[in-house]
Design a protein around this motif. Sequence first.
Motif, PDB file in Angstrom:
ATOM      1  N   GLU A  30      48.901  -9.507  -3.466  1.00  0.00           N
ATOM      2  CA  GLU A  30      48.202  -8.792  -4.524  1.00  0.00           C
ATOM      3  C   GLU A  30      47.225  -7.743  -4.010  1.00  0.00           C
ATOM      4  O   GLU A  30      46.652  -7.866  -2.934  1.00  0.00           O
ATOM      5  CB  GLU A  30      47.458  -9.788  -5.405  1.00  0.00           C
ATOM      6  N   HIS A  31      47.071  -6.718  -4.830  1.00  0.00           N
ATOM      7  CA  HIS A  31      46.053  -5.678  -4.656  1.00  0.00           C
ATOM      8  C   HIS A  31      46.106  -4.985  -3.295  1.00  0.00           C
ATOM      9  O   HIS A  31      45.077  -4.627  -2.736  1.00  0.00           O
ATOM     10  CB  HIS A  31      44.653  -6.233  -4.941  1.00  0.00           C
ATOM     11  N   ASN A  32      47.319  -4.805  -2.759  1.00  0.00           N
ATOM     12  CA  ASN A  32      47.469  -4.042  -1.524  1.00  0.00           C
ATOM     13  C   ASN A  32      47.515  -2.558  -1.863  1.00  0.00           C
ATOM     14  O   ASN A  32      47.891  -2.172  -2.969  1.00  0.00           O
ATOM     15  CB  ASN A  32      48.708  -4.519  -0.768  1.00  0.00           C
ATOM     16  N   GLN A  33      47.140  -1.710  -0.917  1.00  0.00           N
ATOM     17  CA  GLN A  33      46.992  -0.283  -1.192  1.00  0.00           C
ATOM     18  C   GLN A  33      48.315   0.448  -1.352  1.00  0.00           C
ATOM     19  O   GLN A  33      48.353   1.510  -1.969  1.00  0.00           O
ATOM     20  CB  GLN A  33      46.164   0.362  -0.084  1.00  0.00           C
ATOM     21  N   ARG A  34      49.383  -0.090  -0.805  1.00  0.00           N
ATOM     22  CA  ARG A  34      50.707   0.504  -1.010  1.00  0.00           C
ATOM     23  C   ARG A  34      51.605  -0.561  -1.635  1.00  0.00           C
ATOM     24  O   ARG A  34      51.446  -0.870  -2.802  1.00  0.00           O
ATOM     25  CB  ARG A  34      51.248   1.058   0.303  1.00  0.00           C
ATOM     26  N   SER A  35      52.528  -1.119  -0.887  1.00  0.00           N
ATOM     27  CA  SER A  35      53.491  -2.062  -1.447  1.00  0.00           C
ATOM     28  C   SER A  35      53.129  -3.506  -1.136  1.00  0.00           C
ATOM     29  O   SER A  35      52.499  -3.798  -0.119  1.00  0.00           O
ATOM     30  CB  SER A  35      54.885  -1.759  -0.887  1.00  0.00           C
ATOM     31  N   GLY A  36      53.589  -4.393  -2.004  1.00  0.00           N
ATOM     32  CA  GLY A  36      53.447  -5.823  -1.737  1.00  0.00           C
ATOM     33  C   GLY A  36      54.358  -6.237  -0.602  1.00  0.00           C
ATOM     34  O   GLY A  36      53.928  -6.837   0.378  1.00  0.00           O
ATOM     35  N   ILE A  37      55.658  -5.911  -0.723  1.00  0.00           N
ATOM     36  CA  ILE A  37      56.646  -6.187   0.318  1.00  0.00           C
ATOM     37  C   ILE A  37      57.486  -4.932   0.508  1.00  0.00           C
ATOM     38  O   ILE A  37      57.987  -4.374  -0.471  1.00  0.00           O
ATOM     39  CB  ILE A  37      57.574  -7.360  -0.060  1.00  0.00           C
TER      40      ILE A  37
END
Length: 147
Positions: free
Chosen positions: A63-70
């Motif tokens: 969650e809440h990562n600056q680009r992609s989760g995976i």
Amino acid sequence: MAFGGAASADTVVIRNVIREGRAEGIFVIESGFSWIIRNEIIDNADGIILFDATPLISGNSIEHNQRSGITCSGCSFPKIEQNKIFGNAQSGINFRDQSKALTEGNKIYRNYYQFSARSFSKTDTALLKNSNEIEGDVEVCSNCNIF
């Protein structure tokens, strides 16, 4: 956290809080089968990046990562199941290159795109939509600015 190469097969990453990193929370490169299970991966540049890797990614909160989760890139083919993937600024799950995944039972919501891929067939896209709980857009595009 990063791992890869021939000696990294059977690596287990379990029950960690991976938070506020300047790069990816977990980076897996050229790895055989491994397990990424029940982790909290929060507020990194990217949650998990795979390159030519085949892990099981299960039961995580990404969650809440600056680009992609995976991000699945190269020729990755992970199994992604029972994760909560939400609030990532670009894509919940991003497929690049020749990568595909078996995805089941994930809750994917409040990302800019829930899934993004450069070239997925209608069958691939339908399978993603039908085997996961998704709220929001699924984007299959050739000119996405997230690639």
